[in-house]
Design a protein around this motif. Sequence first.
Motif, PDB file in Angstrom:
ATOM      1  N   ILE A  40       0.836  -1.197   0.000  1.00 19.39           N
ATOM      2  CA  ILE A  40       0.000   0.000   0.000  1.00 19.39           C
ATOM      3  C   ILE A  40       0.872   1.249   0.000  1.00 19.39           C
ATOM      4  O   ILE A  40       2.052   1.195   0.353  1.00 19.39           O
ATOM      5  CB  ILE A  40      -0.967   0.026   1.208  1.00 19.39           C
ATOM      6  CG1 ILE A  40      -0.197   0.102   2.529  1.00 19.39           C
ATOM      7  CG2 ILE A  40      -1.893  -1.179   1.184  1.00 19.39           C
ATOM      8  CD1 ILE A  40      -1.086   0.333   3.749  1.00 19.39           C
ATOM      9  N   GLU A  43      -1.108   6.665   1.754  1.00 21.26           N
ATOM     10  CA  GLU A  43      -2.513   7.018   1.967  1.00 21.26           C
ATOM     11  C   GLU A  43      -3.370   5.790   2.274  1.00 21.26           C
ATOM     12  O   GLU A  43      -4.566   5.907   2.496  1.00 21.26           O
ATOM     13  CB  GLU A  43      -3.069   7.739   0.742  1.00 21.26           C
ATOM     14  CG  GLU A  43      -2.381   9.061   0.466  1.00 21.26           C
ATOM     15  CD  GLU A  43      -2.813   9.661  -0.864  1.00 21.26           C
ATOM     16  OE1 GLU A  43      -3.660   9.066  -1.572  1.00 21.26           O
ATOM     17  OE2 GLU A  43      -2.287  10.730  -1.202  1.00 21.26           O
ATOM     18  N   LYS A  45      -3.794   3.262   0.119  1.00 15.91           N
ATOM     19  CA  LYS A  45      -4.347   2.702  -1.115  1.00 15.91           C
ATOM     20  C   LYS A  45      -3.524   1.499  -1.562  1.00 15.91           C
ATOM     21  O   LYS A  45      -2.293   1.510  -1.478  1.00 15.91           O
ATOM     22  CB  LYS A  45      -4.386   3.752  -2.218  1.00 15.91           C
ATOM     23  CG  LYS A  45      -5.358   4.867  -1.921  1.00 15.91           C
ATOM     24  CD  LYS A  45      -5.447   5.851  -3.049  1.00 15.91           C
ATOM     25  CE  LYS A  45      -6.474   6.926  -2.696  1.00 15.91           C
ATOM     26  NZ  LYS A  45      -6.657   7.874  -3.784  1.00 15.91           N
ATOM     27  N   TYR A  46      -4.218   0.492  -2.051  1.00 13.37           N
ATOM     28  CA  TYR A  46      -3.550  -0.701  -2.568  1.00 13.37           C
ATOM     29  C   TYR A  46      -2.824  -0.341  -3.866  1.00 13.37           C
ATOM     30  O   TYR A  46      -3.409   0.238  -4.771  1.00 13.37           O
ATOM     31  CB  TYR A  46      -4.586  -1.802  -2.821  1.00 13.37           C
ATOM     32  CG  TYR A  46      -4.000  -3.011  -3.489  1.00 13.37           C
ATOM     33  CD1 TYR A  46      -3.243  -3.928  -2.764  1.00 13.37           C
ATOM     34  CD2 TYR A  46      -4.198  -3.242  -4.840  1.00 13.37           C
ATOM     35  CE1 TYR A  46      -2.691  -5.039  -3.375  1.00 13.37           C
ATOM     36  CE2 TYR A  46      -3.652  -4.352  -5.462  1.00 13.37           C
ATOM     37  CZ  TYR A  46      -2.901  -5.248  -4.736  1.00 13.37           C
ATOM     38  OH  TYR A  46      -2.350  -6.347  -5.344  1.00 13.37           O
ATOM     39  N   THR A  88     -13.634  -4.644  -5.213  1.00 16.50           N
ATOM     40  CA  THR A  88     -14.261  -3.791  -4.199  1.00 16.50           C
ATOM     41  C   THR A  88     -15.042  -4.663  -3.228  1.00 16.50           C
ATOM     42  O   THR A  88     -15.381  -5.808  -3.525  1.00 16.50           O
ATOM     43  CB  THR A  88     -15.194  -2.750  -4.840  1.00 16.50           C
ATOM     44  OG1 THR A  88     -16.187  -3.428  -5.609  1.00 16.50           O
ATOM     45  CG2 THR A  88     -14.409  -1.783  -5.712  1.00 16.50           C
ATOM     46  N   VAL A 109     -10.583  -3.604  -1.707  1.00 20.73           N
ATOM     47  CA  VAL A 109     -10.500  -2.163  -1.448  1.00 20.73           C
ATOM     48  C   VAL A 109     -11.904  -1.597  -1.284  1.00 20.73           C
ATOM     49  O   VAL A 109     -12.882  -2.209  -1.717  1.00 20.73           O
ATOM     50  CB  VAL A 109      -9.767  -1.423  -2.593  1.00 20.73           C
ATOM     51  CG1 VAL A 109      -8.318  -1.889  -2.694  1.00 20.73           C
ATOM     52  CG2 VAL A 109     -10.486  -1.601  -3.927  1.00 20.73           C
ATOM     53  N   GLN A 112     -12.915   4.122  -2.303  1.00 26.80           N
ATOM     54  CA  GLN A 112     -11.847   5.120  -2.447  1.00 26.80           C
ATOM     55  C   GLN A 112     -10.501   4.467  -2.771  1.00 26.80           C
ATOM     56  O   GLN A 112      -9.468   5.116  -2.716  1.00 26.80           O
ATOM     57  CB  GLN A 112     -11.721   5.940  -1.161  1.00 26.80           C
ATOM     58  CG  GLN A 112     -12.991   6.648  -0.744  1.00 26.80           C
ATOM     59  CD  GLN A 112     -13.406   7.696  -1.743  1.00 26.80           C
ATOM     60  OE1 GLN A 112     -12.590   8.479  -2.205  1.00 26.80           O
ATOM     61  NE2 GLN A 112     -14.682   7.700  -2.104  1.00 26.80           N
ATOM     62  N   GLN A 113     -10.527   3.164  -3.053  1.00 34.90           N
ATOM     63  CA  GLN A 113      -9.336   2.354  -3.334  1.00 34.90           C
ATOM     64  C   GLN A 113      -8.435   2.147  -2.110  1.00 34.90           C
ATOM     65  O   GLN A 113      -7.271   1.778  -2.239  1.00 34.90           O
ATOM     66  CB  GLN A 113      -8.514   2.938  -4.504  1.00 34.90           C
ATOM     67  CG  GLN A 113      -9.276   2.993  -5.811  1.00 34.90           C
ATOM     68  CD  GLN A 113      -9.810   1.633  -6.227  1.00 34.90           C
ATOM     69  OE1 GLN A 113      -9.059   0.686  -6.358  1.00 34.90           O
ATOM     70  NE2 GLN A 113     -11.112   1.538  -6.419  1.00 34.90           N
ATOM     71  N   ILE A 114      -8.982   2.387  -0.925  1.00 37.91           N
ATOM     72  CA  ILE A 114      -8.245   2.138   0.310  1.00 37.91           C
ATOM     73  C   ILE A 114      -8.257   0.637   0.573  1.00 37.91           C
ATOM     74  O   ILE A 114      -9.313   0.001   0.546  1.00 37.91           O
ATOM     75  CB  ILE A 114      -8.860   2.899   1.511  1.00 37.91           C
ATOM     76  CG1 ILE A 114      -8.861   4.412   1.237  1.00 37.91           C
ATOM     77  CG2 ILE A 114      -8.135   2.559   2.816  1.00 37.91           C
ATOM     78  CD1 ILE A 114      -7.487   5.043   1.121  1.00 37.91           C
TER      79      ILE A 114
END
Length: 145
Positions: A40, A43, A45-46, A88, A109, A112-114
Amino acid sequence: MNVAFFLVPKKNIVFFKESATMRQALERMEYHSYTAVPLIDDEGKYVGTITEGDLLWKLKNTPGLTFQNTEDIVLSEVERHVQNLPVTIDAQIEDLISRAVVQNFVPVVDDQQIFIGIVRRREMIEYCSKLLIERKGTINEKHNN
């Protein structure tokens, strides 16, 4: 069935930030006997999956790089050869089955792609096995009636 049912949350798995060093990755992957780990950014994000193969290729293809000085290489500098695409949280488990053939896990994720966790191959296989057993039972019931 929704992926959320099979999710192993981020807090329960090993993952690395891109700013982690190659040495940290090698040592933690060895300790846990992992061959691939989610990666990651700062932030959350992957951004991909780092594999032991990626680390070995970096070691092989970098003149003068030894295990001792892998602490000077951050994971963002290591070329990744495997692309484990995330899904997702609202994906269905059936959407992941084809990925289980080539991936040990599927990253998950949010919108927000987190990065929020993974679905392991083991859970996907167990789900398929359960469906097959249920189907076999249904077929046997029909033949016996």
